[in-house]
Design an enzyme around this catalytic site. Structure first.
Site, mmCIF file in Angstrom:
data_model
loop_
_atom_site.group_PDB
_atom_site.id
_atom_site.type_symbol
_atom_site.label_atom_id
_atom_site.label_comp_id
_atom_site.label_asym_id
_atom_site.label_seq_id
_atom_site.Cartn_x
_atom_site.Cartn_y
_atom_site.Cartn_z
ATOM 1 N N SER A 119 -1.065 1.117 -6.088
ATOM 2 C CA SER A 119 -0.301 2.331 -6.332
ATOM 3 C C SER A 119 -0.671 2.952 -7.671
ATOM 4 C CB SER A 119 1.202 2.002 -6.330
ATOM 5 O OG SER A 119 1.973 3.107 -6.758
ATOM 6 N N GLN A 139 -4.192 4.398 -4.401
ATOM 7 C CA GLN A 139 -3.195 5.253 -3.760
ATOM 8 C C GLN A 139 -2.695 6.307 -4.731
ATOM 9 O OE1 GLN A 139 0.272 4.964 -4.705
ATOM 10 N NE2 GLN A 139 1.142 6.345 -3.193
ATOM 11 N N TYR A 141 0.101 9.749 -5.118
ATOM 12 C CA TYR A 141 1.090 10.711 -4.653
ATOM 13 C C TYR A 141 0.582 12.110 -5.038
ATOM 14 C CZ TYR A 141 4.221 6.717 -4.135
ATOM 15 O OH TYR A 141 4.781 5.525 -3.766
ATOM 16 N N THR A 167 -0.176 9.187 -0.232
ATOM 17 C CA THR A 167 1.178 8.967 0.261
ATOM 18 C C THR A 167 1.991 10.234 0.014
ATOM 19 O OG1 THR A 167 1.031 6.615 -0.271
ATOM 20 C CG2 THR A 167 3.223 7.501 0.136
ATOM 21 N N LYS A 268 -1.021 8.358 4.430
ATOM 22 C CA LYS A 268 0.087 7.440 4.716
ATOM 23 C C LYS A 268 1.388 8.227 4.854
ATOM 24 C CE LYS A 268 1.889 3.027 2.911
ATOM 25 N NZ LYS A 268 3.312 3.341 2.756
ATOM 26 N N HIS A 292 7.831 4.943 4.764
ATOM 27 C CA HIS A 292 8.000 4.562 3.357
ATOM 28 C C HIS A 292 8.922 3.342 3.223
ATOM 29 C CE1 HIS A 292 6.745 6.463 -0.536
ATOM 30 N NE2 HIS A 292 7.525 5.511 -0.996
ATOM 31 N N GLY A 325 8.312 -3.154 8.044
ATOM 32 C CA GLY A 325 9.064 -4.197 8.727
ATOM 33 C C GLY A 325 8.277 -5.406 9.166
ATOM 34 N N VAL A 326 6.993 -5.493 8.850
ATOM 35 C CA VAL A 326 6.181 -6.639 9.291
ATOM 36 C C VAL A 326 6.549 -7.867 8.464
ATOM 37 C CG1 VAL A 326 3.843 -7.571 9.459
ATOM 38 C CG2 VAL A 326 4.287 -5.174 10.063
ATOM 39 N N ARG A 327 7.009 -8.904 9.148
ATOM 40 C CA ARG A 327 7.409 -10.144 8.476
ATOM 41 C C ARG A 327 6.809 -11.389 9.130
ATOM 42 N NH1 ARG A 327 8.856 -6.489 5.843
ATOM 43 N NH2 ARG A 327 10.861 -6.130 4.804
#
Length: 401
Positions: A119, A139, A141, A167, A268, A292, A325-327
């Protein structure tokens, strides 16, 4: 080979963890409440951040009882680079959960054969991070004027970044039903005294920083040439006061990066089929289906619900990635089956970083690798390339287009 010190001392906690959920629990125990709160925060009622994880549980896998393959492949080419598993490091801001921050994450990414996303709100300079992981994506903004953005692109290219992530999905939603954690603008003596009651009990977290490693809350990658780095809030103010970009601005950003670097450009934050098509028209090389991490417009569906319609619409024209949400390794398998080239993880590796530094991030990647392998084994597949929507049990009405 010497025995691990936690075996020599049974009272010492085993640093290895078997799941991302265990890493999160350890991070919560280790971190001061405001730091942990900043990591788990979602916007408004938290509807989207909850759905990002819960939606994966609605998708089923139907295993075979025999006919399994002894060897299973999960390497893949993403953005022109072969990765050993289809899991990339998503860029996240100031990583004050560990003194080595983004450098530790980059070393872990390099050690496990994947790509690092950095970032421009990071706490470590792009030059140090690229040295730790030569395959680093920078990355940005949409902040500052175009001359400033060009200067930042040129710095990233000179440092050796192998791609740019733009992003743009941010609505600056401030209200959180549970309240926002206190994040100081800078760490000085006055701040340390004021926040002492919240951190005094986190001895292990304090000890790893030591007196010479006060958490850095500046954004060095936003420093002007020859100038000092702004604080996180200074960078955030620049972001909020920059007029939002148009699709013409996206095309300019893509073209400018192509002229400066010639390496891939990933957009993104795509959550709609029509936006995905506009991204193709703007000339991007890849998109990430993203909300996000639930920190944007609350009420946005989970990204796994959005993925398949978008991949079906533009997946033959650009690479489609997904984050949110990937865990678990099985989450990765579900995303790939629905059209993702790879996934990006954010909070998952931050839990590992907080729990055990570089080794903790490597642990998270190993957990995901093991979960992917187990899912492929159970499904009777020899490679992630064999995953298709027919591999899954998807309830009617699950997809959102």
């Amino acid at each position: 080979m010497s025995r691990p010190d936690w075996l020599e001392n049974p009272w010492k906690q085993n640093p290895w963890f078997e799941s991302v959920a265990v890493a999160q629990r350890r991070a919560q125990k280790r971190l001061p409440a405001p730091v942990y709160g900043a990591l788990v925060a979602g916007s408004e009622r938290g509807q989207t951040i909850h759905d990002n994880q819960a939606a994966f549980a609605e998708i089923g896998l139907l295993p075979h009882v025999a006919g399994h393959h002894a060897d299973r492949a999960m390497s893949r080419t993403v953005l022109g680079h072969e990765v050993s598993l289809p899991v990339l490091i998503s860029p996240t801001g100031v990583q004050a959960v560990h003194p080595d921050g983004e450098v530790a994450v980059a070393r872990a990414a390099h050690a496990r054969g994947t790509l690092m996303g950095l970032s421009n709100f990071a706490s470590k300079p792009v030059e140090e991070v690229v040295e730790a992981c030569p395959r680093t994506l920078f990355q940005m903004y949409w902040t500052g004027d175009r001359d400033v953005m060009v200067q930042r692109m040129e710095r990233a290219q000179k440092a050796g970044a192998v791609g740019l992530i733009a992003t743009l999905d941010w609505s600056f939603s401030m209200g959180r039903d549970w309240g926002s954690p206190e994040i100081p603008e800078r760490i000085d003596l006055k701040t340390m005294v004021r926040m002492a009651p919240q951190v005094a009990t986190k001895v292990r977290w304090l000890r790893q920083f030591g007196p010479r490693h006060i958490p850095d809350l500046t954004a060095p990658n936003l420093a002007p040439p020859g100038g000092s780095a702004p604080t996180f809030f200074g960078a955030y103010y620049e972001w909020m006061t920059t007029p939002p970009p148009s699709w013409e601005d996206v095309a300019w950003m893509r073209e400018t990066w192509g002229q400066i670097s010639g390496t891939p450009f990933l957009l993104k934050g795509v959550a709609r089929v029509d936006d995905a098509r506009r991204a193709v028209d703007a000339g991007v090389d890849a998109i990430s289906v993203s909300n996000h991490g639930g920190n944007n417009l609350d009420g946005t569906p989970a990204t796994i619900r959005l993925l398949h319609p978008i991949a079906r619409a533009v997946g033959d024209q650009v690479e489609v990635l997904m984050d949110g949400g990937v865990r678990r390794g099985s989450d990765v398998v579900k995303a790939l089956a629905l059209g993702a080239r790879a996934v990006l993880i954010g909070r998952a590796y931050l839990w590992g970083l907080a729990a055990n530094g570089q080794a903790g991030v490597e642990n998270v990647l190993d957990v995901l690798r093991g979960g992917i392998d187990s899912a492929l084994l159970g499904l009777g597949l020899s490679s992630i390339d064999e995953l298709t929507p027919e591999t899954l049990i998807v309830p009617e009405g699950f997809h959102v287009s």
